[in-house]
Design a protein around this motif. Structure first.
Motif, PDB file in Angstrom:
ATOM      1  N   TYR A 166      17.715  22.656  73.229  1.00 48.94           N
ATOM      2  CA  TYR A 166      16.735  22.291  72.202  1.00 48.94           C
ATOM      3  C   TYR A 166      16.955  20.867  71.693  1.00 48.94           C
ATOM      4  O   TYR A 166      15.996  20.176  71.322  1.00 48.94           O
ATOM      5  CB  TYR A 166      16.786  23.269  71.033  1.00 48.94           C
ATOM      6  CG  TYR A 166      16.500  24.716  71.418  1.00 48.94           C
ATOM      7  CD1 TYR A 166      15.852  25.040  72.598  1.00 48.94           C
ATOM      8  CD2 TYR A 166      16.893  25.757  70.582  1.00 48.94           C
ATOM      9  CE1 TYR A 166      15.601  26.360  72.946  1.00 48.94           C
ATOM     10  CE2 TYR A 166      16.652  27.086  70.913  1.00 48.94           C
ATOM     11  CZ  TYR A 166      16.005  27.378  72.098  1.00 48.94           C
ATOM     12  OH  TYR A 166      15.762  28.694  72.424  1.00 48.94           O
ATOM     13  N   ILE A 167      18.224  20.406  71.662  1.00 50.01           N
ATOM     14  CA  ILE A 167      18.509  19.016  71.265  1.00 50.01           C
ATOM     15  C   ILE A 167      17.834  18.049  72.232  1.00 50.01           C
ATOM     16  O   ILE A 167      17.240  17.046  71.831  1.00 50.01           O
ATOM     17  CB  ILE A 167      20.036  18.768  71.204  1.00 50.01           C
ATOM     18  CG1 ILE A 167      20.642  19.471  69.983  1.00 50.01           C
ATOM     19  CG2 ILE A 167      20.338  17.265  71.142  1.00 50.01           C
ATOM     20  CD1 ILE A 167      22.158  19.429  69.941  1.00 50.01           C
ATOM     21  N   MET A 168      17.937  18.354  73.509  1.00 50.96           N
ATOM     22  CA  MET A 168      17.342  17.485  74.523  1.00 50.96           C
ATOM     23  C   MET A 168      15.810  17.490  74.458  1.00 50.96           C
ATOM     24  O   MET A 168      15.166  16.450  74.610  1.00 50.96           O
ATOM     25  CB  MET A 168      17.797  17.917  75.920  1.00 50.96           C
ATOM     26  CG  MET A 168      19.253  17.631  76.203  1.00 50.96           C
ATOM     27  SD  MET A 168      19.603  15.862  76.171  1.00 50.96           S
ATOM     28  CE  MET A 168      21.391  15.885  76.157  1.00 50.96           C
ATOM     29  N   THR A 169      15.232  18.656  74.213  1.00 47.13           N
ATOM     30  CA  THR A 169      13.769  18.754  74.235  1.00 47.13           C
ATOM     31  C   THR A 169      13.131  18.394  72.893  1.00 47.13           C
ATOM     32  O   THR A 169      12.118  17.690  72.847  1.00 47.13           O
ATOM     33  CB  THR A 169      13.336  20.172  74.639  1.00 47.13           C
ATOM     34  OG1 THR A 169      13.925  21.129  73.741  1.00 47.13           O
ATOM     35  CG2 THR A 169      13.775  20.493  76.055  1.00 47.13           C
ATOM     36  N   ASP A 170      13.716  18.847  71.784  1.00 45.00           N
ATOM     37  CA  ASP A 170      13.073  18.708  70.477  1.00 45.00           C
ATOM     38  C   ASP A 170      13.606  17.550  69.641  1.00 45.00           C
ATOM     39  O   ASP A 170      12.935  17.091  68.713  1.00 45.00           O
ATOM     40  CB  ASP A 170      13.230  20.001  69.670  1.00 45.00           C
ATOM     41  CG  ASP A 170      12.576  21.195  70.346  1.00 45.00           C
ATOM     42  OD1 ASP A 170      11.912  21.001  71.375  1.00 45.00           O
ATOM     43  OD2 ASP A 170      12.727  22.328  69.850  1.00 45.00           O
ATOM     44  N   PHE A 171      14.843  17.076  69.912  1.00 48.57           N
ATOM     45  CA  PHE A 171      15.442  15.995  69.114  1.00 48.57           C
ATOM     46  C   PHE A 171      15.439  14.670  69.873  1.00 48.57           C
ATOM     47  O   PHE A 171      14.988  13.652  69.359  1.00 48.57           O
ATOM     48  CB  PHE A 171      16.870  16.366  68.713  1.00 48.57           C
ATOM     49  CG  PHE A 171      17.593  15.300  67.941  1.00 48.57           C
ATOM     50  CD1 PHE A 171      17.206  14.968  66.649  1.00 48.57           C
ATOM     51  CD2 PHE A 171      18.660  14.612  68.501  1.00 48.57           C
ATOM     52  CE1 PHE A 171      17.865  13.973  65.930  1.00 48.57           C
ATOM     53  CE2 PHE A 171      19.335  13.628  67.800  1.00 48.57           C
ATOM     54  CZ  PHE A 171      18.934  13.308  66.506  1.00 48.57           C
ATOM     55  N   LEU A 172      15.934  14.686  71.100  1.00 42.09           N
ATOM     56  CA  LEU A 172      15.971  13.460  71.901  1.00 42.09           C
ATOM     57  C   LEU A 172      14.713  13.269  72.740  1.00 42.09           C
ATOM     58  O   LEU A 172      14.520  12.200  73.334  1.00 42.09           O
ATOM     59  CB  LEU A 172      17.208  13.472  72.809  1.00 42.09           C
ATOM     60  CG  LEU A 172      18.564  13.501  72.096  1.00 42.09           C
ATOM     61  CD1 LEU A 172      19.703  13.557  73.102  1.00 42.09           C
ATOM     62  CD2 LEU A 172      18.728  12.287  71.185  1.00 42.09           C
ATOM     63  N   HIS A 173      13.886  14.318  72.817  1.00 36.07           N
ATOM     64  CA  HIS A 173      12.598  14.250  73.525  1.00 36.07           C
ATOM     65  C   HIS A 173      12.752  13.729  74.958  1.00 36.07           C
ATOM     66  O   HIS A 173      12.047  12.821  75.398  1.00 36.07           O
ATOM     67  CB  HIS A 173      11.608  13.363  72.752  1.00 36.07           C
ATOM     68  CG  HIS A 173      11.428  13.762  71.325  1.00 36.07           C
ATOM     69  ND1 HIS A 173      10.794  14.931  70.940  1.00 36.07           N
ATOM     70  CD2 HIS A 173      11.826  13.157  70.167  1.00 36.07           C
ATOM     71  CE1 HIS A 173      10.792  15.027  69.611  1.00 36.07           C
ATOM     72  NE2 HIS A 173      11.408  13.967  69.120  1.00 36.07           N
ATOM     73  N   ARG A 174      13.687  14.356  75.689  1.00 34.80           N
ATOM     74  CA  ARG A 174      13.967  13.913  77.056  1.00 34.80           C
ATOM     75  C   ARG A 174      12.899  14.381  78.042  1.00 34.80           C
ATOM     76  O   ARG A 174      12.789  13.832  79.137  1.00 34.80           O
ATOM     77  CB  ARG A 174      15.344  14.435  77.504  1.00 34.80           C
ATOM     78  CG  ARG A 174      16.506  13.976  76.651  1.00 34.80           C
ATOM     79  CD  ARG A 174      16.658  12.477  76.661  1.00 34.80           C
ATOM     80  NE  ARG A 174      17.112  11.980  77.961  1.00 34.80           N
ATOM     81  CZ  ARG A 174      17.227  10.699  78.267  1.00 34.80           C
ATOM     82  NH1 ARG A 174      16.869   9.769  77.387  1.00 34.80           N
ATOM     83  NH2 ARG A 174      17.674  10.335  79.447  1.00 34.80           N
ATOM     84  N   GLY A 175      12.130  15.400  77.669  1.00 40.11           N
ATOM     85  CA  GLY A 175      11.035  15.837  78.517  1.00 40.11           C
ATOM     86  C   GLY A 175      11.486  16.232  79.912  1.00 40.11           C
ATOM     87  O   GLY A 175      12.356  17.085  80.085  1.00 40.11           O
ATOM     88  N   SER A 176      10.919  15.584  80.916  1.00 35.45           N
ATOM     89  CA  SER A 176      11.249  15.910  82.303  1.00 35.45           C
ATOM     90  C   SER A 176      12.677  15.517  82.665  1.00 35.45           C
ATOM     91  O   SER A 176      13.185  15.908  83.714  1.00 35.45           O
ATOM     92  CB  SER A 176      10.279  15.197  83.257  1.00 35.45           C
ATOM     93  OG  SER A 176      10.367  13.789  83.098  1.00 35.45           O
TER      94      SER A 176
END
Length: 411
Positions: free
Chosen positions: A251-261
């Motif tokens: 969730y940190i990667m998707t929702d906080f850092l917005h790494r997407g793909s």
């Protein structure tokens, strides 16, 4: 009671493969597959549900770990004291992981998750007790094999592969569950623990027997067990600090850092760096500890590296922050995992109950993974994802300070 000694040529491979086989699949399932499946079943409540799953897992772990340690300490079999519990636990873990994979809803998944934690803890308590079977003078090497190499592979190596199954997380439950059973079975065959059927059961005096009125028969007083309790507190705080981030890494990667793909590649990058550094520390930390007779201070210093990594990710919030976090956390966790079990062996208050006290101590591996998401969920709801990193740094440093206060190990 005569101490069982296993040659390092057999013990070291078992202490690498054994913890990797239980910790790796558990970490992958807990940090990647379980959050992914929860998100699939109930995306609106995913953060709250991860915390609920963690809390239920914590309760089950606390109970089953103590029971598993006591069962292992009192086992008499042709396969030795520790092997039966860990193999049975691994088989049960495999079955419940497969069950979790086919869960159609949240309640069924929760039931299988709690049962999975039972199997997990029947592996943890006996395996770590293998460290006590190392030849005299080689305890640091054995501890380093378990923590520095085995746990490095478990904590990070499996996540590199696990990230490949993010889109097929149900299959991931099955594959990693099977790996646990096979890996534990192979490690038990390698170590080849000798029979202890001839071991006499020590009868306890009336004063030593368990009494609900006197819990000191189970847990010693603070005066007697001070250093052990400080080590346990230190491990719990350090663990919570670490897993506050890793428990929500998806969730940190998707929702906080917005790494997407780039989420999958970012998770793989972090775990690859941490794996390499963890393995390096596994090779050097234990032998250096044995040679220079230093144990406590490297563990304390490790918590500073964990705090630096968390702050870097909080401040930078980009790929550079991810890399700095991976390097700092890799050094810190590698150093910590290599030596903390050996430190605990030095401060155990009752050498006749090694598996029991090591089992309780190793709740520091499973309980933080349960408690940290609960704390993190509360922080996220109040301050957003950024608050996790401050909590992680503070908890890590508290863990280091607790270790520093141990008196029985000077340096």
């Amino acid at each position: 009671m005569k101490k069982v000694t296993i040659p390092l040529i057999r013990l070291v491979p078992g202490l690498i493969l054994g913890p990797a086989s239980w910790l790796g699949p558990y970490v992958v399932i807990n940090s990647l597959f379980l959050p992914a499946l929860i998100q699939n079943l109930d995306p609106a409540n995913k953060v709250k549900l991860v915390a609920i799953f963690s809390m239920c897992g914590m309760i089950v772990s606390a109970i089953s770990n103590i029971i598993a340690g006591a069962v292992s300490d009192n086992t008499r079999s042709r396969f030795g004291k520790r092997t039966p519990s860990m193999v049975v636990g691994a088989f049960f873990f495999m079955l419940t992981s497969v069950g979790a994979a086919f869960s159609p809803n949240i309640p069924v998944l929760l039931i299988f998750w709690m049962l999975t934690n039972v199997g997990l803890n029947f592996m943890v308590a006996p395996i770590v007790a293998w460290i006590d079977m190392a030849p005299k003078g080689s305890e640091g090497t054995a501890s380093s094999a378990y923590g520095g190499l085995g746990m490095a592979l478990g904590n990070n190596g499996f996540n590199v592969v696990g990230a490949l199954f993010l889109s097929r997380f149900r299959l991931g439950f099955i594959i990693f569950g099977i790996f646990t059973f096979v890996g534990i079975l192979v490690s038990a065959l390698i170590v080849h623990e000798p029979s202890n059927l001839d071991e006499k059961i020590q009868k306890k005096s009336k004063e030593e027997r368990f009494s609900w009125k006197d819990l000191k028969t189970v847990f010693p007083s603070w005066k007697k067990g001070r250093d052990y309790y400080l080590a346990l507190i230190g491990k719990l705080f350090q663990g919570i600090g670490n897993f506050a981030i890793t428990g929500y890494i998806l969730y940190i990667m998707t929702d906080f850092l917005h790494r997407g793909s780039q989420t999958q590649s970012s998770i793989q990058l972090i775990n690859t760096i941490m794996l390499v550094l963890g393995i390096f520390m596994g090779f050097v930390a234990g032998p250096i500890s044995d040679k220079f007779k230093i144990l406590k201070m490297p563990i304390v210093i490790a918590t500073f590296f964990l705090a630096i990594g968390a702050i870097a990710l909080f401040i930078l919030r980009n790929e550079l922050g991810i890399i700095i976090y991976a390097f700092s956390a890799g050094i810190g966790m590698g150093m910590w995992n290599s030596l903390d079990n050996l430190l605990n062996l030095k401060v155990i208050p009752d050498k006749n109950r090694v598996a029991f006290f090591l089992g309780v101590y190793n709740l520091g591996n499973s309980l933080p993974q349960a408690v940290a998401p609960v704390i993190a969920a509360t922080v996220i709801s109040s301050f957003g994802y950024s608050g996790i990193f401050i909590v992680s740094a503070i908890f890590s440093l508290i863990g280091g300070f607790s270790m520093f206060m141990i008196k029985g190990v000077k340096r």
